[in-house]
Design a protein around this motif. Structure first.
Motif, PDB file in Angstrom:
ATOM      1  N   TYR A  10       0.873  -1.248  -0.163  1.00 36.22           N
ATOM      2  CA  TYR A  10       0.209  -0.275   0.161  1.00 36.22           C
ATOM      3  C   TYR A  10       0.915   1.293  -0.548  1.00 36.22           C
ATOM      4  O   TYR A  10       1.585   1.331   0.748  1.00 36.22           O
ATOM      5  CB  TYR A  10      -0.756   0.023   1.402  1.00 36.22           C
ATOM      6  N   PHE A  11       1.156   2.308  -1.183  1.00 31.72           N
ATOM      7  CA  PHE A  11       1.310   3.187  -1.199  1.00 31.72           C
ATOM      8  C   PHE A  11       0.572   4.616  -0.518  1.00 31.72           C
ATOM      9  O   PHE A  11      -0.354   5.017  -1.889  1.00 31.72           O
ATOM     10  CB  PHE A  11       1.975   4.023  -2.470  1.00 31.72           C
ATOM     11  N   ILE A  12       0.234   4.503   0.283  1.00 33.87           N
ATOM     12  CA  ILE A  12      -0.504   5.770   0.534  1.00 33.87           C
ATOM     13  C   ILE A  12      -0.192   7.573   1.378  1.00 33.87           C
ATOM     14  O   ILE A  12       0.698   7.758   2.059  1.00 33.87           O
ATOM     15  CB  ILE A  12      -1.086   5.515   2.830  1.00 33.87           C
ATOM     16  N   LEU A  13      -0.781   8.321   0.373  1.00 34.53           N
ATOM     17  CA  LEU A  13       0.363   9.356  -0.035  1.00 34.53           C
ATOM     18  C   LEU A  13      -0.428  10.330   0.852  1.00 34.53           C
ATOM     19  O   LEU A  13      -1.790  10.360   1.222  1.00 34.53           O
ATOM     20  CB  LEU A  13      -0.024   9.736  -1.554  1.00 34.53           C
ATOM     21  N   HIS A  14       0.589  11.431   1.817  1.00 36.49           N
ATOM     22  CA  HIS A  14      -0.423  11.909   2.507  1.00 36.49           C
ATOM     23  C   HIS A  14      -0.243  13.537   2.761  1.00 36.49           C
ATOM     24  O   HIS A  14       0.857  13.977   2.078  1.00 36.49           O
ATOM     25  CB  HIS A  14       1.035  11.685   4.133  1.00 36.49           C
ATOM     26  N   ILE A  15      -1.767  13.920   1.992  1.00 40.16           N
ATOM     27  CA  ILE A  15      -1.994  15.240   1.832  1.00 40.16           C
ATOM     28  C   ILE A  15      -2.161  15.796   2.789  1.00 40.16           C
ATOM     29  O   ILE A  15      -3.319  15.718   4.013  1.00 40.16           O
ATOM     30  CB  ILE A  15      -2.918  15.553   0.780  1.00 40.16           C
ATOM     31  N   HIS A  26      -2.148   4.981  13.652  1.00 36.33           N
ATOM     32  CA  HIS A  26      -2.565   3.748  13.969  1.00 36.33           C
ATOM     33  C   HIS A  26      -2.484   2.625  13.556  1.00 36.33           C
ATOM     34  O   HIS A  26      -1.400   1.535  13.385  1.00 36.33           O
ATOM     35  CB  HIS A  26      -4.005   3.299  13.155  1.00 36.33           C
ATOM     36  N   LEU A  27      -0.966   2.792  11.755  1.00 37.52           N
ATOM     37  CA  LEU A  27      -0.505   1.805  11.315  1.00 37.52           C
ATOM     38  C   LEU A  27       1.390   1.584  12.024  1.00 37.52           C
ATOM     39  O   LEU A  27       1.346   0.093  12.680  1.00 37.52           O
ATOM     40  CB  LEU A  27       0.163   2.062   9.697  1.00 37.52           C
ATOM     41  N   ALA A  28       1.325   2.764  12.697  1.00 36.47           N
ATOM     42  CA  ALA A  28       3.181   3.014  13.236  1.00 36.47           C
ATOM     43  C   ALA A  28       2.618   2.168  15.135  1.00 36.47           C
ATOM     44  O   ALA A  28       3.268   1.515  15.577  1.00 36.47           O
ATOM     45  CB  ALA A  28       3.585   4.051  13.526  1.00 36.47           C
ATOM     46  N   ASP A  29       1.450   2.593  14.962  1.00 37.05           N
ATOM     47  CA  ASP A  29       0.864   1.539  16.612  1.00 37.05           C
ATOM     48  C   ASP A  29       1.695  -0.232  16.260  1.00 37.05           C
ATOM     49  O   ASP A  29       1.301  -0.890  16.844  1.00 37.05           O
ATOM     50  CB  ASP A  29       0.177   1.982  16.737  1.00 37.05           C
ATOM     51  N   PRO A  33       6.633  -5.264  13.422  1.00 38.19           N
ATOM     52  CA  PRO A  33       8.038  -4.947  12.277  1.00 38.19           C
ATOM     53  C   PRO A  33       8.518  -4.976  11.386  1.00 38.19           C
ATOM     54  O   PRO A  33       8.540  -5.961  10.724  1.00 38.19           O
ATOM     55  CB  PRO A  33       8.248  -5.488  13.895  1.00 38.19           C
ATOM     56  N   GLY A  34       9.024  -3.677  11.116  1.00 41.22           N
ATOM     57  CA  GLY A  34       9.467  -4.004   9.089  1.00 41.22           C
ATOM     58  C   GLY A  34       8.318  -3.991   8.414  1.00 41.22           C
ATOM     59  O   GLY A  34       8.674  -3.865   7.098  1.00 41.22           O
ATOM     60  N   VAL A  35       7.022  -3.959   8.705  1.00 47.13           N
ATOM     61  CA  VAL A  35       5.313  -3.735   8.074  1.00 47.13           C
ATOM     62  C   VAL A  35       5.956  -2.521   7.515  1.00 47.13           C
ATOM     63  O   VAL A  35       4.837  -2.242   6.171  1.00 47.13           O
ATOM     64  CB  VAL A  35       4.572  -4.161   8.405  1.00 47.13           C
ATOM     65  N   PHE A  36       5.526  -1.409   8.218  1.00 46.06           N
ATOM     66  CA  PHE A  36       4.934  -0.365   7.576  1.00 46.06           C
ATOM     67  C   PHE A  36       6.544   0.738   8.012  1.00 46.06           C
ATOM     68  O   PHE A  36       7.666   1.311   8.332  1.00 46.06           O
ATOM     69  CB  PHE A  36       4.558   0.734   9.407  1.00 46.06           C
ATOM     70  N   TRP A  37       6.538   1.926   6.883  1.00 47.00           N
ATOM     71  CA  TRP A  37       7.701   2.603   5.896  1.00 47.00           C
ATOM     72  C   TRP A  37       7.914   3.422   5.543  1.00 47.00           C
ATOM     73  O   TRP A  37       6.484   3.721   4.629  1.00 47.00           O
ATOM     74  CB  TRP A  37       8.722   1.688   5.819  1.00 47.00           C
ATOM     75  N   GLY A  38       8.375   4.258   5.716  1.00 49.83           N
ATOM     76  CA  GLY A  38       8.273   5.791   5.214  1.00 49.83           C
ATOM     77  C   GLY A  38       9.532   7.176   5.355  1.00 49.83           C
ATOM     78  O   GLY A  38      10.562   7.225   5.778  1.00 49.83           O
ATOM     79  N   PRO A  39       9.374   7.172   3.893  1.00 51.41           N
ATOM     80  CA  PRO A  39      11.038   7.810   3.362  1.00 51.41           C
ATOM     81  C   PRO A  39      11.454   8.651   3.926  1.00 51.41           C
ATOM     82  O   PRO A  39       9.965  10.007   4.199  1.00 51.41           O
ATOM     83  CB  PRO A  39      10.946   8.377   1.771  1.00 51.41           C
ATOM     84  N   ALA A  66       3.529  -1.344   4.120  1.00 52.55           N
ATOM     85  CA  ALA A  66       2.951   0.353   3.988  1.00 52.55           C
ATOM     86  C   ALA A  66       3.594   0.302   3.605  1.00 52.55           C
ATOM     87  O   ALA A  66       4.476   0.749   4.820  1.00 52.55           O
ATOM     88  CB  ALA A  66       1.424  -0.118   4.608  1.00 52.55           C
ATOM     89  N   VAL A  67       3.731   2.386   2.802  1.00 54.85           N
ATOM     90  CA  VAL A  67       4.480   2.958   2.762  1.00 54.85           C
ATOM     91  C   VAL A  67       3.630   3.797   2.895  1.00 54.85           C
ATOM     92  O   VAL A  67       2.288   4.334   2.312  1.00 54.85           O
ATOM     93  CB  VAL A  67       5.390   3.040   1.524  1.00 54.85           C
ATOM     94  N   PHE A  68       3.831   4.913   3.567  1.00 58.05           N
ATOM     95  CA  PHE A  68       3.354   6.158   3.690  1.00 58.05           C
ATOM     96  C   PHE A  68       4.415   7.122   3.840  1.00 58.05           C
ATOM     97  O   PHE A  68       5.485   7.063   4.368  1.00 58.05           O
ATOM     98  CB  PHE A  68       2.204   6.360   5.230  1.00 58.05           C
ATOM     99  N   GLY A  69       3.160   8.473   3.466  1.00 57.31           N
ATOM    100  CA  GLY A  69       4.337   9.649   4.065  1.00 57.31           C
ATOM    101  C   GLY A  69       3.595  11.015   3.314  1.00 57.31           C
ATOM    102  O   GLY A  69       3.609  11.012   1.932  1.00 57.31           O
ATOM    103  N   HIS A  70       4.504  12.297   3.267  1.00 57.81           N
ATOM    104  CA  HIS A  70       4.422  13.334   2.261  1.00 57.81           C
ATOM    105  C   HIS A  70       5.217  12.616   1.175  1.00 57.81           C
ATOM    106  O   HIS A  70       5.032  14.086   0.286  1.00 57.81           O
ATOM    107  CB  HIS A  70       4.868  14.666   3.352  1.00 57.81           C
TER     108      HIS A  70
END
Length: 427
Positions: A10-15, A26-29, A33-39, A66-70
């Motif tokens: 999942y690529f979740i773009l954060h506006i 929620h995902l970080a909590d 471990p290792g499943v959620f990451w953001g650049p 899951a990849v997440f971030g601005h």
């Protein structure tokens, strides 16, 4: 499913101001471990080329779900060959977005002893089509010089093509719907506790939030004119949901005079005026440059980011002398003390934060860490359980208890006993 080539990413773009903090926390909590990451964001000069980061050799890519971030860019997809990419973005109409962004920034400034400025100045300091240009520059990785040369029609066409390939496109109010869809796949609870809300910030800062009803018709029309692309994206895509490919975007209409390049030429002037009101006006009002608290907090945060812990602790200490009733700042002061080796002093800082805000689950968690470092395991266990009782959602206190030898069954038994003790007696 982790590491399985058939498992989607999942690529979740954060506006900004589209429930991103709620999703991220929620995902970080709850993700393993290792499943959620953001650049991380790239340096400005690198960003001018269109690339926001250097993804080369992403470690642990096989585990990431899951990849997440601005700062997500589509070139990151190359790190997940033969994996299905499920792209997600939540949008917001430009009027409510800028009201929310403005109120949030002003309340954040106030909690740091910084100055505020008018909504009109805020609008002039923002780029035209705030959301559109974030997606173009960050997700599509179009270099800034090329963006300056593109017409609105070209930008709108590029965005519509990109959004039609997303897995989910919706409104900022679709957070619950989105989480319910991805939660079973990621193994996290479907309900996410709201984070970074206006009500939460209003408890921290004395600020009268601006709302749409307070805007003049001229201001309302100015926002729509300056963010025409954003408004069309909102009208076309807010209800797309899980069928973006079926969306027929609305027509953009004729191009407007002036446009993006002209705005970008003058915008730094207004941004500079905003920084003056934020950073320097409080100093002038304080009577002398060194007495304003805002710059002390900024220096503390910069030192903390640079991992200069003793310097950060000194600046936080100076700021707390002027603003001693901010529980979050006592936690940050505790972090700086702990990392610089002053664990006993960090414990005192965390206790002060709890005195000011007894309901802070994070402060109890941090106090537990300080106890554990000092070898006071029974005290650490008590702090972790208090953190869990206040907010059972984050996994961190539970993980700490398991690391200390507690089984899941014993943890739940003790939590039930704690709830029974707090429950009112019925006569």
């Amino acid at each position: 499913m982790q590491g399985d080539p058939s498992s989607p990413v999942y690529f979740i773009l954060h506006i900004p101001k589209t429930a991103g903090q709620t999703i991220q926390q929620h995902l970080a909590d709850h993700c393993a471990p290792g499943v959620f990451w953001g650049p991380h964001q790239a340096p400005r000069l690198q960003a001018l080329s269109g690339r926001r980061y250097k993804p080369g050799g992403l470690p642990g890519a096989a585990q990431i779900r899951a990849v997440f971030g601005h700062n997500l860019g589509r070139s990151l997809e190359k790190c997940f060959p033969e994996r299905e990419i499920r792209r997600v973005v939540l949008l917001r109409d430009p009027v409510s977005l800028h009201l929310s962004l403005y109120n949030h920034r002003m309340m954040l400034h106030l909690t740091k002893g910084l100055g505020t400025y008018s909504f009109d100045l805020h609008l002039k300091a923002q780029p035209r089509d705030f959301i559109a240009h974030r997606l173009l520059a960050r997700w599509l990785e179009i270099p800034w010089p090329l963006l300056m040369a593109m017409t609105d029609q070209q930008k709108y066409a590029a965005l519509n093509r990109a959004l039609s390939q997303f897995w989910f496109v919706g409104s900022h109010t679709d957070c619950d719907r989105l989480m319910a869809a991805i939660a079973p796949d990621l193994g996290v609870p479907a309900a996410a506790r709201r984070r970074n809300t206006a009500a939460e910030w209003e408890r921290r800062a004395t600020w009268r939030s601006l709302n749409a009803a307070a805007l003049s018709p001229a201001t309302h029309e100015t926002i729509l004119a300056d963010h025409r692309l954003d408004q069309r994206l909102w009208e076309s895509w807010q209800a797309a949901g899980f069928d973006p490919a079926g969306v027929c975007p609305r027509l953009l209409g004729p191009s407007r005079p002036g446009g993006f390049p002209a705005r970008e030429i003058v915008r730094p002037i207004f941004a500079g005026v905003c920084h003056y009101h934020r950073d320097w006006v409080p100093r002038v009002r304080a009577g002398r440059a060194g007495s304003a608290v805002g710059p002390k907090i900024l220096r503390a945060e910069r030192a903390q980011e640079a991992r200069r812990w003793e310097l950060a602790a000194r600046h936080y200490r100076d700021a707390l002398a002027d603003m001693p009733n901010l529980p979050e700042m006592w936690v940050q002061y505790g972090h700086a003390l702990k990392e610089s080796g002053n664990v006993a002093e960090a414990e005192t800082a965390y206790r002060k934060s709890i005195d000011l805000d007894p309901g802070s689950a994070d402060a109890h968690l941090q106090l537990g860490h300080a106890f554990k470092i000092q070898g006071r395991i029974d005290d650490a266990v008590g702090a972790y359980f208090r953190s869990l009782a206040l907010d059972p959602a984050p996994r961190h206190p539970r993980d700490e208890l398991i690391a200390l030898g507690w089984t899941t069954e014993r943890i739940e038994q003790r939590l039930r006993r704690m709830r029974d003790v707090r429950a009112p007696k019925v006569s």
